[in-house]
Design a protein around this motif. Structure first.
Motif, PDB file in Angstrom:
ATOM      1  N   GLN A  17       1.102  -1.105  -0.094  1.00 27.17           N
ATOM      2  CA  GLN A  17       0.084   0.118   0.011  1.00 27.17           C
ATOM      3  C   GLN A  17       0.939   1.201  -0.223  1.00 27.17           C
ATOM      4  O   GLN A  17       1.646   1.480   0.970  1.00 27.17           O
ATOM      5  CB  GLN A  17      -0.935  -0.057   1.362  1.00 27.17           C
ATOM      6  N   GLY A  18       0.778   2.171  -1.004  1.00 27.99           N
ATOM      7  CA  GLY A  18       1.560   3.319  -1.219  1.00 27.99           C
ATOM      8  C   GLY A  18       0.611   4.523  -1.063  1.00 27.99           C
ATOM      9  O   GLY A  18      -0.601   4.337  -0.708  1.00 27.99           O
ATOM     10  N   GLU A  19       0.999   5.854  -1.374  1.00 32.01           N
ATOM     11  CA  GLU A  19       0.326   6.843  -1.181  1.00 32.01           C
ATOM     12  C   GLU A  19       0.840   7.613  -2.590  1.00 32.01           C
ATOM     13  O   GLU A  19       1.704   8.526  -2.355  1.00 32.01           O
ATOM     14  CB  GLU A  19       0.292   7.536   0.299  1.00 32.01           C
ATOM     15  N   PHE A  20      -0.351   7.717  -3.471  1.00 29.43           N
ATOM     16  CA  PHE A  20       0.217   8.127  -4.649  1.00 29.43           C
ATOM     17  C   PHE A  20      -0.907   9.051  -5.244  1.00 29.43           C
ATOM     18  O   PHE A  20      -2.218   8.897  -4.539  1.00 29.43           O
ATOM     19  CB  PHE A  20       0.425   7.304  -5.858  1.00 29.43           C
ATOM     20  N   VAL A  21      -0.581   9.991  -6.129  1.00 27.37           N
ATOM     21  CA  VAL A  21      -1.657  10.701  -6.941  1.00 27.37           C
ATOM     22  C   VAL A  21      -1.482  10.614  -8.367  1.00 27.37           C
ATOM     23  O   VAL A  21      -0.436  10.295  -8.882  1.00 27.37           O
ATOM     24  CB  VAL A  21      -1.392  12.391  -6.461  1.00 27.37           C
ATOM     25  N   GLY A  22      -2.794  10.306  -9.174  1.00 29.47           N
ATOM     26  CA  GLY A  22      -2.884   9.806 -10.688  1.00 29.47           C
ATOM     27  C   GLY A  22      -3.140  11.381 -11.259  1.00 29.47           C
ATOM     28  O   GLY A  22      -3.636  12.168 -10.751  1.00 29.47           O
ATOM     29  N   ALA A  23      -2.486  11.371 -12.534  1.00 23.51           N
ATOM     30  CA  ALA A  23      -2.853  12.480 -13.422  1.00 23.51           C
ATOM     31  C   ALA A  23      -3.089  11.933 -14.830  1.00 23.51           C
ATOM     32  O   ALA A  23      -2.336  11.184 -15.427  1.00 23.51           O
ATOM     33  CB  ALA A  23      -1.462  13.511 -13.385  1.00 23.51           C
ATOM     34  N   LEU A  24      -4.249  12.387 -15.287  1.00 25.17           N
ATOM     35  CA  LEU A  24      -4.645  11.688 -16.753  1.00 25.17           C
ATOM     36  C   LEU A  24      -4.433  12.982 -17.424  1.00 25.17           C
ATOM     37  O   LEU A  24      -5.073  14.226 -17.440  1.00 25.17           O
ATOM     38  CB  LEU A  24      -6.249  11.514 -16.680  1.00 25.17           C
ATOM     39  N   ASP A  25      -3.737  13.022 -18.509  1.00 20.68           N
ATOM     40  CA  ASP A  25      -3.174  14.163 -19.402  1.00 20.68           C
ATOM     41  C   ASP A  25      -3.639  13.877 -20.898  1.00 20.68           C
ATOM     42  O   ASP A  25      -2.878  12.993 -21.418  1.00 20.68           O
ATOM     43  CB  ASP A  25      -1.672  14.306 -19.196  1.00 20.68           C
ATOM     44  N   ALA A  38      -0.742  -1.737  -4.615  1.00 17.87           N
ATOM     45  CA  ALA A  38      -2.026  -2.157  -4.900  1.00 17.87           C
ATOM     46  C   ALA A  38      -2.469  -0.787  -5.649  1.00 17.87           C
ATOM     47  O   ALA A  38      -2.144   0.193  -5.461  1.00 17.87           O
ATOM     48  CB  ALA A  38      -2.572  -2.330  -3.716  1.00 17.87           C
ATOM     49  N   LYS A  39      -3.581  -0.949  -6.287  1.00 16.64           N
ATOM     50  CA  LYS A  39      -4.383   0.221  -6.902  1.00 16.64           C
ATOM     51  C   LYS A  39      -4.861   0.982  -6.036  1.00 16.64           C
ATOM     52  O   LYS A  39      -4.964   2.584  -6.384  1.00 16.64           O
ATOM     53  CB  LYS A  39      -5.379  -0.417  -7.929  1.00 16.64           C
ATOM     54  N   GLU A  40      -5.304   0.448  -4.881  1.00 18.04           N
ATOM     55  CA  GLU A  40      -5.683   1.279  -3.854  1.00 18.04           C
ATOM     56  C   GLU A  40      -4.605   2.389  -3.231  1.00 18.04           C
ATOM     57  O   GLU A  40      -5.094   3.465  -2.392  1.00 18.04           O
ATOM     58  CB  GLU A  40      -6.144   0.678  -2.578  1.00 18.04           C
ATOM     59  N   SER A  41      -3.352   2.292  -3.622  1.00 20.37           N
ATOM     60  CA  SER A  41      -2.504   3.244  -3.333  1.00 20.37           C
ATOM     61  C   SER A  41      -2.648   4.791  -3.997  1.00 20.37           C
ATOM     62  O   SER A  41      -2.160   5.800  -3.690  1.00 20.37           O
ATOM     63  CB  SER A  41      -1.136   2.846  -4.025  1.00 20.37           C
ATOM     64  N   ILE A  42      -3.324   4.622  -5.095  1.00 17.38           N
ATOM     65  CA  ILE A  42      -3.817   5.930  -5.675  1.00 17.38           C
ATOM     66  C   ILE A  42      -5.054   6.624  -5.173  1.00 17.38           C
ATOM     67  O   ILE A  42      -6.209   6.029  -5.193  1.00 17.38           O
ATOM     68  CB  ILE A  42      -4.465   5.708  -7.271  1.00 17.38           C
ATOM     69  N   LYS A  43      -4.721   7.796  -4.286  1.00 17.14           N
ATOM     70  CA  LYS A  43      -5.657   8.480  -3.610  1.00 17.14           C
ATOM     71  C   LYS A  43      -6.730   9.391  -4.126  1.00 17.14           C
ATOM     72  O   LYS A  43      -7.722   9.590  -3.509  1.00 17.14           O
ATOM     73  CB  LYS A  43      -5.018   9.050  -2.329  1.00 17.14           C
ATOM     74  N   VAL A  44      -6.234   9.980  -5.289  1.00 21.58           N
ATOM     75  CA  VAL A  44      -7.018  10.733  -6.004  1.00 21.58           C
ATOM     76  C   VAL A  44      -6.353  11.039  -7.447  1.00 21.58           C
ATOM     77  O   VAL A  44      -5.201  10.872  -7.658  1.00 21.58           O
ATOM     78  CB  VAL A  44      -6.995  12.160  -5.289  1.00 21.58           C
ATOM     79  N   LYS A  81     -12.435   2.708  -9.599  1.00 24.61           N
ATOM     80  CA  LYS A  81     -13.904   3.154  -9.353  1.00 24.61           C
ATOM     81  C   LYS A  81     -13.839   3.482  -8.196  1.00 24.61           C
ATOM     82  O   LYS A  81     -13.518   3.101  -7.255  1.00 24.61           O
ATOM     83  CB  LYS A  81     -14.917   1.793  -9.487  1.00 24.61           C
ATOM     84  N   GLY A  82     -14.570   4.728  -7.767  1.00 25.45           N
ATOM     85  CA  GLY A  82     -14.763   5.232  -6.500  1.00 25.45           C
ATOM     86  C   GLY A  82     -13.849   6.429  -6.251  1.00 25.45           C
ATOM     87  O   GLY A  82     -13.718   7.168  -5.084  1.00 25.45           O
ATOM     88  N   ALA A  84      -1.732  16.952 -10.577  1.00 26.68           N
ATOM     89  CA  ALA A  84      -1.550  15.970  -9.662  1.00 26.68           C
ATOM     90  C   ALA A  84      -1.475  17.043  -8.361  1.00 26.68           C
ATOM     91  O   ALA A  84      -2.132  16.373  -7.516  1.00 26.68           O
ATOM     92  CB  ALA A  84      -0.310  15.253 -10.011  1.00 26.68           C
ATOM     93  N   LEU A  85      -0.633  17.872  -8.525  1.00 24.68           N
ATOM     94  CA  LEU A  85      -0.606  18.957  -7.396  1.00 24.68           C
ATOM     95  C   LEU A  85      -1.967  19.617  -7.073  1.00 24.68           C
ATOM     96  O   LEU A  85      -2.018  19.561  -5.900  1.00 24.68           O
ATOM     97  CB  LEU A  85       0.333  20.071  -7.550  1.00 24.68           C
ATOM     98  N   LEU A  86      -2.658  20.187  -8.056  1.00 22.57           N
ATOM     99  CA  LEU A  86      -3.903  20.553  -7.749  1.00 22.57           C
ATOM    100  C   LEU A  86      -4.878  19.513  -7.101  1.00 22.57           C
ATOM    101  O   LEU A  86      -5.527  19.843  -6.269  1.00 22.57           O
ATOM    102  CB  LEU A  86      -4.786  21.170  -9.073  1.00 22.57           C
ATOM    103  N   ALA A  87      -5.090  18.326  -7.549  1.00 22.19           N
ATOM    104  CA  ALA A  87      -5.660  17.179  -6.990  1.00 22.19           C
ATOM    105  C   ALA A  87      -5.395  17.010  -5.445  1.00 22.19           C
ATOM    106  O   ALA A  87      -6.295  16.551  -4.759  1.00 22.19           O
ATOM    107  CB  ALA A  87      -5.629  15.842  -7.814  1.00 22.19           C
ATOM    108  N   GLY A  88      -3.840  16.637  -5.475  1.00 23.43           N
ATOM    109  CA  GLY A  88      -3.317  16.550  -3.939  1.00 23.43           C
ATOM    110  C   GLY A  88      -3.858  17.612  -2.866  1.00 23.43           C
ATOM    111  O   GLY A  88      -4.125  17.260  -1.976  1.00 23.43           O
ATOM    112  N   SER A  89      -3.744  18.757  -3.508  1.00 22.44           N
ATOM    113  CA  SER A  89      -3.744  19.963  -2.788  1.00 22.44           C
ATOM    114  C   SER A  89      -5.462  19.964  -2.340  1.00 22.44           C
ATOM    115  O   SER A  89      -5.686  20.288  -1.259  1.00 22.44           O
ATOM    116  CB  SER A  89      -3.525  21.104  -3.444  1.00 22.44           C
TER     117      SER A  89
END
Length: 533
Positions: A5-13, A76-82, A259-260, A470-475
């Motif tokens: 389990q990590g703690e990451f942010v995803g960016a769709l460009d 794990a995919k759950e590592s992507i928080k936002v 999803k979610g 990613a910075l805007l989503a994490g913020s």
């Protein structure tokens, strides 16, 4: 094997020619990514279309590919928080409220078929005029100024209202949908949020302030749709998405591996790169060299009205309750796409990267100038009728000279914008931060520094557009303690090294070449002026 389990942010460009999904950690290291190209449609001269359904499919595939790559890295995919979304701006999608399906192909930002539509509205602005927020009617030059005052923008093929008006006037099904109140309008991020959050079943219809500021329909000062502009372009208000900030929780992905997961950052690609380069304070600038090139200069809390051919735009809005931060922008429609033209249309190179090797065979362009006005010229010239031009050719000219002139065109157009920025802001630019695919070549960067006369700073991690979203989503969810309105919270983000290219060219030679470029521009401007539509 159980995944960590990590703690990451995803960016769709979602760019002009490809989409990517990038997963970042708190330092902006790329943990995993997946990229895919999508088809381009050029059905007639000057036309450039995308299929909106193909954009959605490619973005879905990129998310799934990124999640798969993340698992291969042991997470794990759950590592992507936002996730955040960033997009090619101005590209216009029209779809049906009742079916959720596109009504026609999307018209891309650099498409120039709408020159006639622009001419119609120029006449309307001159003869009928436009209503100002205070209720006065302004015509002629006063009308042009009133439109700029309200939107920050000139009338141009570039902006979304003109593209939508063309769709309504030329596609009967779009016209019918508009009249029957079944039409929804959006730029690419708006369409993606709609489809990713469920489409016709509960999909959200929103757009962020940075994208809305590129439509010719938003009041740049109030960040609201302007009734005066809807009346001017004869558009119904019900077609428009709700305007939201660049950083807040909008909704969640409705399907797929993520999803979610919440979508919490939305930003146009060039503003995304401004944020990703951490140009958050007044006086900081960046230029992204992709298909086109876009130079943004942060002006802070005030809209700076350009007198020198630049446009006022929203840089970002850090939360729904924050005041917006504004920028001046200069847009060049052809940058990397000129290299693509050398490869695909002229056959001078086999791959885009080869342009540097070919150009390096000569120490100068042999007196050749290449005005890359494939669809007119944007900032600071704003001439949709400018013609593409190779000038200064002689029997001495060889493919290396033309390759070098292509890279020089990029530098000259950047300099033209920086000169305008200096005149508008009174600030002398000491260095320019750069990113985008074209910056991978050292020669392009050396030419830019030499002909521009300023330092060019190229960071090691150059996915700044995606990083910005990613910075805007994490913020928005206070991930890692990030807060866009407090730049100090981002001090450990993307601190890897950078390379600085300093100008080495003699000043007298630089100025001589600059005068040559200005001469070439005057030959290109107004080329199609007398052509019948």
């Amino acid at each position: 094997m159980s995944l960590k389990q990590g703690e990451f942010v995803g960016a769709l460009d979602c760019g002009t020619t490809s989409s990517r999904f990038i997963i970042f950690d708190q330092y902006a290291n790329i943990v995993a990514q997946h990229q895919q190209e999508f088809p381009q449609y050029y059905d007639h001269p000057g036309w450039h279309d995308h299929d909106a359904d193909e954009l959605t499919k490619v973005c879905d595939d990129c998310i799934e590919g990124g999640v798969k790559e993340l698992a291969a890295q042991g997470y794990a995919k759950e590592s992507i928080k936002v996730i955040g979304i960033t997009n090619q701006r101005e590209t216009t999608v029209a779809w049906s409220r009742s079916t959720g399906k596109p009504l026609c192909k999307a018209i891309v930002w650099d498409d120039s078929r709408t020159k006639h539509t622009v001419a119609i509205f120029e006449h309307k602005l001159r003869d009928v005029g436009i209503e100002t927020p205070s209720g006065e009617i302004k015509k002629g030059e006063e009308g042009i100024d009133a439109l700029r005052e309200l939107t920050g923008l000139p009338l141009s093929t570039y902006f979304s209202a003109i593209k939508l008006r063309w769709m309504i006037d030329n596609y009967p099904n779009v016209k019918e949908a508009h009249e029957a109140d079944d039409l929804l309008l959006g730029t690419v991020e708006s369409w993606l949020v709609y489809t990713l959050t469920g489409g016709v079943k509960n999909g959200l219809h929103v757009t962020d302030v940075t994208n809305a500021s590129r439509t010719l329909l938003m009041n740049l000062h109030t960040l609201e749709w302007a009734p005066q502009l809807l009346k001017f372009f004869d558009l119904r208000p019900s077609i428009l998405p709700k305007i939201v900030s660049s950083s807040e929780i909008y909704g969640s992905l409705a399907s797929g591996s993520l999803k979610g997961v919440k979508i919490a950052g939305l930003v146009g690609d060039q503003q995304g790169a401004l944020v990703g380069n951490k140009c958050l304070k007044e006086g900081e600038a960046k230029c992204t060299y992709g298909t086109g090139a876009f130079l943004l200069f942060t002006t802070g809390a005030d809209v700076v009205k350009s007198k020198n051919g630049l446009i006022g735009t929203v840089a970002y809005q850090a939360s729904p309750n924050s005041k917006p931060v504004y920028a001046l922008e200069g847009s060049i429609s052809v940058a990397g796409s000129a290299i693509k033209w050398l490869r695909d249309s002229m056959g001078l190179i086999q791959s885009a990267g080869e342009v540097n090797d070919l150009a390096a065979k000569e120490k100068d362009s042999g007196g050749v100038y290449f005005v890359t006005a494939f669809s007119g010229l944007l900032a600071p010239y704003w001439d949709p009728g400018a013609g593409g031009l190779l000038i200064g050719l002689s029997s001495y000219t060889n493919p290396s000279h033309i390759a070098r002139a292509t890279l020089e065109a990029n530098a000259f157009q950047t300099r033209a914008i920086i000169e305008s920025m200096r005149l508008d802001s009174g600030v002398d630019l000491k260095h320019l931060k750069v990113d985008g695919g074209m910056t991978n070549g050292d020669l392009v960067m050396k030419i830019l520094a030499d002909l521009g006369g300023f330092d060019v700073v190229r960071p090691e991690m150059r996915e700044s557009t995606a990083l910005g979203s990613a910075l805007l989503a994490g913020s928005a969810i206070n991930l890692y303690g990030w807060d866009i309105s407090k730049p100090e919270t981002l001090e450990y983000v993307n601190t890897k090294g950078s390379t600085t290219f300093e100008p080495k060219m003699d000043e007298a030679l630089r100025e001589k070449m600059w005068r040559g470029w200005q001469k070439a521009i005057t030959r290109s401007i107004g080329w199609e002026e007398d052509e019948d539509e």
